[in-house]
Design an enzyme around this catalytic site. Structure first.
Site, mmCIF file in Angstrom:
data_model
loop_
_atom_site.group_PDB
_atom_site.id
_atom_site.type_symbol
_atom_site.label_atom_id
_atom_site.label_comp_id
_atom_site.label_asym_id
_atom_site.label_seq_id
_atom_site.Cartn_x
_atom_site.Cartn_y
_atom_site.Cartn_z
ATOM 1 N N GLY A 103 5.925 2.107 4.588
ATOM 2 C CA GLY A 103 7.375 2.015 4.438
ATOM 3 C C GLY A 103 8.164 3.084 5.178
ATOM 4 N N LYS A 111 4.822 -6.995 -2.740
ATOM 5 C CA LYS A 111 5.101 -5.956 -3.757
ATOM 6 C C LYS A 111 6.066 -6.528 -4.795
ATOM 7 C CE LYS A 111 4.015 -2.490 -0.320
ATOM 8 N NZ LYS A 111 4.178 -1.146 0.190
#
Ligand code: 13P
Length: 237
Positions: free
Chosen positions: A163, A9
């Site tokens: 996450g 990311k």
């Protein structure tokens, strides 16, 4: 061998990347693909790793400020791209571009990791399969002439698992994977690999490895620390 995709990311800076490459040197097998921020793709490529981009532009070239063309990414050696990640669908309206991007990638011999997944509300309201079918149809319907069983890979990533440290139960995950595979088979005559993504880590990898319908992993946070990532991939068959 399962496919393992490391999606960094928008994490890690220049010195972190240098350190990362030192730590993993000679310790990573061919089934691992790195998806660093585009700035660092070359560093991984030059060190002999298979690389993929986290996104491509919806256009092949031209006036699209801030985007990167699949042709430019191909020039520096990507073999894969992620398309339709939930973060791109949320922040950049990528629902609108998934089918165009898949077309561009596959026409340029770049394999696609197509992310699909439901949010928590949809999961709780038992809408998972409806969402997944829609995301699959949007991606595949117009691209059947360029898709084959090798160049399109599905990553099932429940948004509520990304996450958060939460993952689906083994029954739910297995059932969902099989539903995805059966749907693709019956509607499009495709037998695609299905990866799992969402809070994969050192603590749950042995649990996930017992689920036969998982063909690999798309790993975010747990790929950022090279020592821990090495321990993680050593537990994958
Ligand atoms: P985490 O592994 O950090 O949950 O991220 C998953 C993901 O979105 C990978 O694309």
């Amino acid at each position: 061998m399962k496919l393992i995709c490391a999606n960094f990311k928008m994490n890690l800076r220049n010195s972190d990347i240098k350190n990362y490459l030192n730590v993993i040197k000679d310790k990573v097998k061919e089934n691992v693909v790195f998806f660093p921020t585009s700035l660092y793709l070359k560093d991984f490529k030059e060190n002999g790793y298979t690389i993929g981009s986290q996104n491509i532009s919806f256009k092949d070239m031209g006036s699209v400020t801030g985007d990167i063309s699949v042709l430019q990414l191909k020039d520096i050696g990507i073999d894969y791209t992620i398309i339709g990640h939930s973060e791109r669908r949320e922040f950049f309206n990528d629902n609108l571009y998934v089918d165009k991007k898949i077309n561009l990638a596959l026409n340029n011999d770049v394999k696609v990791i197509l992310c699909i997944g439901e949010n928590l509300e949809e999961f709780e309201n038992k809408k998972t399969l409806d969402i997944l079918k829609k995301e699959l149809d949007d991606a595949i319907e117009n691209n059947l002439d360029v898709i084959n069983n090798d160049n399109l890979i599905i990553a099932y990533e429940p948004i509520w698992a990304i996450g958060t440290g939460k993952i689906p139960t083994s029954d739910i995950l297995n059932k969902t994977n099989l539903e995805i595979k059966n749907y693709l088979n019956s509607k499009y005559d495709l037998s695609l690999r299905v990866l799992y993504g969402g809070s994969v880590n050192l603590e749950n990898i042995e649990f996930l490895e017992k689920i036969n319908s998982i063909d690999g992993y798309l790993i975010g946070g747990a790929s950022l620390n090279p020592e821990k990532f090495l321990s993680l991939i050593n537990k994958v068959n």
